[in-house]
Design an enzyme around this catalytic site. Structure first.
Site, mmCIF file in Angstrom:
data_model
loop_
_atom_site.group_PDB
_atom_site.id
_atom_site.type_symbol
_atom_site.label_atom_id
_atom_site.label_comp_id
_atom_site.label_asym_id
_atom_site.label_seq_id
_atom_site.Cartn_x
_atom_site.Cartn_y
_atom_site.Cartn_z
ATOM 1 N N GLU A 60 78.005 39.297 25.947
ATOM 2 C CA GLU A 60 78.709 40.046 26.994
ATOM 3 C C GLU A 60 79.733 39.173 27.721
ATOM 4 O O GLU A 60 80.833 39.636 28.049
ATOM 5 C CB GLU A 60 77.705 40.640 27.980
ATOM 6 C CG GLU A 60 76.940 41.836 27.449
ATOM 7 C CD GLU A 60 75.850 41.464 26.456
ATOM 8 O OE1 GLU A 60 75.462 42.318 25.639
ATOM 9 O OE2 GLU A 60 75.394 40.291 26.490
ATOM 10 N N HIS A 81 66.783 48.941 30.356
ATOM 11 C CA HIS A 81 67.740 49.945 29.890
ATOM 12 C C HIS A 81 67.900 51.070 30.911
ATOM 13 O O HIS A 81 68.252 52.196 30.546
ATOM 14 C CB HIS A 81 67.303 50.531 28.543
ATOM 15 C CG HIS A 81 67.274 49.532 27.427
ATOM 16 N ND1 HIS A 81 66.216 48.682 27.241
ATOM 17 C CD2 HIS A 81 68.174 49.244 26.462
ATOM 18 C CE1 HIS A 81 66.457 47.912 26.183
ATOM 19 N NE2 HIS A 81 67.648 48.226 25.698
#
Length: 325
Positions: free
Chosen positions: A60, A130
């Site tokens: 990321e 998540h």
């Protein structure tokens, strides 16, 4: 008009802008041939080629560093972080580079053409890695815009506006609505304004404020309250940074009460900023303390997701408490 779910509206917006502007490119983890973990980028690589829609390594920090570099030299990157929870390795790049690039160069350079897309929030049994709602972390950082749509119509218009905006934008998509929210969406090009709240429903007794998937929760709570004769005004903030304090204050001066609902934990959540601003601007108009209905101050629990969620029942109870104060 066409019936679209939230994913289709986002995909349609990306196609619209990639056709209009050849500088637009989409990249992230699995966004290419696979179409992204939720299929938001389906068929983009097939349509525009591997030079404009491609997979990145699983890093990321690297994705956003690469995006900053592209934006600084004139490209229009739309970088996807696969889940909002995965954005934290890129935190330094976003808050120290993306947000400060124009400022530190005295306006000589900028990365204003960068848009970062990421799904956020719970309601999908995704557990602690998540399901998080990290918007408040980034709201503390001048130089960014933060945009959160509530339905497909809003998603397409806000995403097109975000990509075209002259500032870097963090575009957060409520993943539990990806396929659950369906509405009529214009197939033509259109934009919705960034930084401007939307009055979803007018009312007279209390203002209910939220964003993203929580707007539906507020609507359900308002229906319950209406059976008790309580008239609720519902406002979708849409942009967290900048946020439309003027619109919220005008509503609160009319209703005398404010309830803020967000899915992130209460402590340090963006509701705190709204509450502080509104008590400064509307102190003499308030009939009750500003109410907050938020997620719990705990890592997002898998087994107790329903207990964690700030649902319509918790919201309804808070409406009653505020009216009876």
């Amino acid at each position: 008009m066409a019936k679209m779910n939230l994913l289709q509206a986002i995909n349609n917006a990306l196609i619209t802008e990639m056709e209009r502007d050849k500088r637009v490119m989409v990249f992230g983890e699995d966004v290419g041939h696979f179409g992204g973990v939720f299929r938001a980028t389906s068929h983009l690589q097939e349509k525009f080629g591997k030079g404009r829609c491609f997979n990145t390594p699983l890093t990321e920090q690297g994705i956003i560093g690469f995006a900053n570099g592209l934006a600084s030299q004139g490209s229009v990157p739309v970088a996807e972080i696969q889940f909002g929870d995965y954005i934290f390795p890129a935190f330094d790049q976003i808050v120290n580079e993306t947000a400060k690039f124009r400022y530190r160069s005295g306006g000589q350079f900028d990365v204003g053409s960068l848009t970062i897309r990421t799904p956020y929030g719970g309601g999908i049994a995704g557990g602690l890695y998540h399901s998080q709602s990290p918007e408040a972390f980034f709201a503390h950082c001048p130089g960014l815009k933060i945009v959160i749509p509530r339905n497909p119509y809003q998603a397409k218009g806000l995403l097109l506006a975000s990509i075209r905006d002259k500032n870097p934008v963090l575009f957060m998509e409520p993943k539990r609505l990806y396929r659950a929210s369906v509405s009529d969406v214009p197939e033509d090009d259109y934009e919705l304004p960034l930084g401007k709240a939307d009055v979803v429903q007018e009312g007279s007794d209390i203002t209910l404020l939220g964003w993203g998937a929580q707007i539906e929760i507020l609507q359900k709570a308002a229906e319950m309250a209406l059976e008790d004769g309580v008239s609720c005004e519902i406002i979708d903030l849409r942009s967290i940074l900048p946020w439309d304090a003027k619109a919220v204050a005008e509503s609160v001066m009319k209703t005398g009460r404010l309830l803020i609902n967000h899915e992130a934990p209460m402590t340090g959540g963006f509701a705190s900023e709204v509450a502080a601003t509104i008590q400064e601007r509307c102190f003499l108009y308030l009939e009750a303390p500003v109410a907050r209905v938020c997620g719990l101050d705990t890592p997002y629990p898998l087994a107790h997701e329903k207990e964690y969620m700030p649902d319509q029942y918790k919201t309804y109870e808070a409406i009653k408490r505020t009216l009876n104060y």
